[in-house]
Scaffold this motif. Structure first.
Motif, PDB file in Angstrom:
ATOM      1  N   GLY A 161       0.818  -1.208   0.000  1.00 25.02           N
ATOM      2  CA  GLY A 161       0.000   0.000   0.000  1.00 25.02           C
ATOM      3  C   GLY A 161       0.853   1.260   0.000  1.00 25.02           C
ATOM      4  O   GLY A 161       0.600   2.208  -0.758  1.00 25.02           O
ATOM      5  N   LYS A 206       2.388   1.788  -3.411  1.00 21.49           N
ATOM      6  CA  LYS A 206       1.444   2.174  -4.468  1.00 21.49           C
ATOM      7  C   LYS A 206       1.103   3.654  -4.383  1.00 21.49           C
ATOM      8  O   LYS A 206       0.670   4.262  -5.359  1.00 21.49           O
ATOM      9  CB  LYS A 206       0.194   1.296  -4.411  1.00 21.49           C
ATOM     10  N   LYS A 207       1.300   4.237  -3.192  1.00 27.25           N
ATOM     11  CA  LYS A 207       1.036   5.676  -3.041  1.00 27.25           C
ATOM     12  C   LYS A 207       2.124   6.535  -3.684  1.00 27.25           C
ATOM     13  O   LYS A 207       1.917   7.712  -3.937  1.00 27.25           O
ATOM     14  CB  LYS A 207       0.941   6.013  -1.554  1.00 27.25           C
ATOM     15  N   LYS A 208       3.315   5.959  -3.856  1.00 30.00           N
ATOM     16  CA  LYS A 208       4.430   6.730  -4.457  1.00 30.00           C
ATOM     17  C   LYS A 208       4.155   6.925  -5.949  1.00 30.00           C
ATOM     18  O   LYS A 208       3.696   6.016  -6.628  1.00 30.00           O
ATOM     19  CB  LYS A 208       5.753   5.967  -4.300  1.00 30.00           C
ATOM     20  N   ARG A 209       4.543   8.072  -6.431  1.00 27.40           N
ATOM     21  CA  ARG A 209       4.317   8.344  -7.853  1.00 27.40           C
ATOM     22  C   ARG A 209       5.349   7.642  -8.709  1.00 27.40           C
ATOM     23  O   ARG A 209       6.538   7.643  -8.415  1.00 27.40           O
ATOM     24  CB  ARG A 209       4.432   9.832  -8.127  1.00 27.40           C
TER      25      ARG A 209
END
Lengths: 509, 509
Positions: free
Chosen positions: B502, B505-508
């Protein structure tokens, strides 16, 4: 209490043969118990003085113990002066007699006069040879070996049973902790106990100042690596403990040997001269009862030493492992007490008075703490966990102070007896120092005596000594030796000194 | 058997506060006993699934144990999936559910492509920073910490009780031996047991070939010091275990990073190229399940490796600590088996599968044995005696083979579950290797993920990971990490991997 019950017995763990751990070994606990019971019977007159003791075979069958355990019990009693062995006849209960004190001591040694030129360590191979020969003799099964060589203490004077209880307690209560890594700096419970005790001798340490090590030896190694680079010069006392010389050799360093006074330790004028004439990267000294001298620097000199090295910006590695072995008065303060800049790396441990087999040492490395801790993690990660927990518990609840009082008295008495024995048995011209702690003497023999030769002659007779040249980078002190007084019973020590004296007197002057 | 009963609990011995050894600490043995009893009650239906478990306070008063011991028992049961904690409500007996196997694995990583130029080790400070942050988190009392960082094994899978018995037995039977110095090379009874076991995997060693050390770490340190001088270049795998990099740094050496295949280990063509272009003084490789890859060199490649280094006259330091952790088939032979000239220094120990807290390692240093033994004596004299005796007894009588079978299965299963968890939870583009031993995975993440950042984010959530750059002298592997699979229960591991996924997945991208 039974005196020195197994001393003179083969005790090095190397005697455990491959598959004999369970079956053929002497049962340490059992024979000590039995020897102690028999000693009590003799003391109480149940076994009469002058009568024959039961045969080994009978003792073995009556008690349901192995022959070797029975033999060990009798040897312990013999060693302690309760029994004597008569050839072809067996063991007899003997009159106890103390070695009568003569009060006569040998003349005193003078200050050493080393060259202050840096030198590579040239005695490394000699040290290995002497240690190997000594170990070989210790492990050869010669139960009558006289241990006047290594500076080790008679195991029966160590509080091993109490310590074992602490170990078992820790192992049972904290199995998971005990079997988990204890990464450097090591378990806080022990570092806290060490810091508390340091307060008693005037040294304020925080537990976080301390890094636990595998004996003081690893601590010295880490300190040297933290403050030097290969090729650097390191100042040491002359004479000094051979392991320090080996460390210097193994790290590619050079030694600068500084004069020592046999009772007062490092001669500060000699050190200052060395500092003026040569770039020195570190000093390793043992200001409190250093090995092999047992000398004690005065508080005033410790203070001057710290100030001098501070001025020169040369770190002081202070080896304080013998600090607790003062014969009288208060335990000396380490030089570290006078350190205001973090320039002193204080090294100590528990091998000399408590737990040689546990290998727990420590270092308070002042401003070098981080580097020392890093080198410890990188070089061995951490100490075994349970020995640290056991020692912490012993320090907190085991009666260490009581034990220290007892063992100091023992060391002092034994050293006094050795001094008198040397005065009585060694050839004219022999001189010694007057140690104030430790349990060893530094002995100067007549010029013509070569102690390497004497070492080789003596070992054939079952006597181990520590020849002078192993204490000098230049293999000086040809006619000196160190005598360990902390291992043999008074009778055996006197016997060995007499025998050594006889060997010396045969040499031509 | 209760699964991983204290994992997730604070277990590092550092949690023992200064004066709490006796009073406030959780009683390890007791809480495990109680947790195990409750688990049995749940398995037998005495405590019904879905019902509320007795409160901590009630458990404490009914059993006469401290609150903290009761809490530890419940946490162990929670960790093991027997209980679940519901906020503001207490502990409930829960349905057990296994993580269902999906069989879906991440794509495989490719061979590494390091520069073969020698380099100073540039990640030493980073390693210290990561380890310190990890230790700080472990010791902060966060009982729910997810240990995916350090490659340590869940303590409940170690045969600690049997080992403790061996230790107590040795301490009671041989108090004097146990508390006497055990000078290097160390007690013959253990060296003999090690030599016997080596025969099982095709290696003929004489007990006298072996020197005991403080964990394999000290052995590596001694080997490096025996065969190199400061400034020399040492070949290592890329990636490699960070402690090896720290050792190289601490001894003033330079590193030559050689390509590795994620499943097959060191790429011999890359090594040959390095040997041709640069004077290399030693190699340190881990041919059997090296950390962090868990890769296994084939016998054929081991043979070629030994022959190649023999030709180049470059000593091979073989770190075999993970050799016993093969997931299937026979334990791999060490490369040392192909050594005909004494050019291989084989290092191993017992920390990975038996006794992390005992710190017992060993080295069979071939033609460098004398120098290694000398450096050991000089640097730490000898190992603590009792841990060596205990491990010898365990090897001879403790059922080590049975234990190894069990723990190998555990490692294999856990690693498989982690692979599937990563496939399920990590972002697209994630790749892993396919280890054949050990209990860790090497994970390549999408390019834009910085695992140092991830480490710092994750630690705030109570998850420890090992970021890729600590495994490279040049701080490469920015988007890699090592995942420890040997510590957490399947449920907790899955939860932590999901959480990590999770975060990523938040990292660009």
């Amino acid at each position: 209490l039974l005196h020195s019950d197994i001393c003179g017995e083969k005790m090095n763990s190397n005697v455990i043969g491959p598959s004999t751990l369970q079956s053929e070994l002497v049962d340490d606990r059992l024979y000590r118990q039995i020897a102690s019971q028999i000693a009590t019977q003799i003391d109480n007159g149940i076994l009469k003085r002058g009568t024959k003791a039961p045969s080994i075979r009978r003792l073995s069958s009556e008690r349901g113990i192995s022959i070797s355990t029975a033999l060990a019990a009798y040897r312990a009693l013999e060693n302690d002066g309760y029994l004597e062995a008569r050839p072809q006849s067996g063991y007899y209960v003997r009159e106890r007699h103390n070695v009568n004190s003569t009060g006569i001591l040998p003349p005193e040694i003078e200050q050493s006069t080393p060259s202050l030129e840096p030198t590579t360590v040239r005695n490394a191979e000699l040290v290995v040879r002497v240690l190997q020969a000594s170990n070989y003799a210790s492990n050869s099964g010669n139960a009558d070996l006289y241990q006047l060589g290594a500076a080790i203490c008679c195991p029966s004077y160590l509080p091993t049973d109490a310590l074992t209880k602490c170990l078992i307690n820790a192992a049972k209560r904290y199995p998971d902790i005990g079997n988990s890594y204890d990464f450097a700096p090591g378990t806080p419970v022990l570092r806290t106990a060490i810091a508390r005790r340091a307060l008693d001798y005037g040294l304020t340490l925080h537990p976080d100042d301390i890094v636990l090590t595998v004996g003081a030896t690893e601590a010295l190694q880490l300190c040297l690596r933290a403050v030097t680079n290969p090729g650097d010069a390191v100042a040491i006392g002359s004479p000094t403990y051979y392991n320090i010389l080996q460390l210097i050799e193994s790290l590619g360093l050079r030694a600068v040997e500084v004069a020592t006074h046999p009772n007062d330790g490092v001669v500060l004028e000699s050190l200052e001269q060395a500092l003026e004439s040569e770039k020195i990267s570190a000093c390793i000294f043992m200001p409190s009862f250093g090995n092999p001298l047992g000398a004690r620097m005065s508080d005033e000199n410790k203070k001057r030493l710290v100030a001098m090295l501070d001025k020169w910006e040369v770190p002081l590695i202070e080896d304080d492992v013998w600090g607790n072995t003062n014969f009288e008065g208060a335990r000396p303060k380490p030089a570290k007490c006078y350190d205001q800049t973090g320039n002193v790396l204080l090294v100590s441990g528990f091998s000399k008075t408590l737990a040689p087999g546990y290998r727990v040492g420590w270092v308070a490395a002042g401003r070098y703490r981080k580097r020392v801790e890093y080198l410890k993690i990188v070089g061995s990660e951490g100490n075994p966990t349970l020995p640290s927990l056991a020692i912490a518990e012993f320090l907190n609840h085991g009666g260490y102070d009581y034990h220290l009082r007892r063992i100091r008295r023992y060391f002092a008495e034994q050293t006094q007896m050795a001094l008198e024995g040397i005065a009585k048995h060694f050839p004219e011209g022999t001189k010694t120092n007057r140690p104030k702690g430790g349990h060893f003497l530094w002995v100067e023999l007549p010029q013509h005596i070569d102690t390497i030769e004497l070492f080789e002659d003596a070992i054939k007779e079952g006597i181990l000594i520590a020849p002078g040249p192993i204490f000098s980078a230049r293999q000086k002190f040809k006619n000196y030796m160190r005598v360990n007084c902390g291992y043999n019973s008074p009778q055996r020590m006197d016997f060995a000194l007499e025998k050594l004296g006889g060997m010396m007197k045969k040499k031509r002057g």
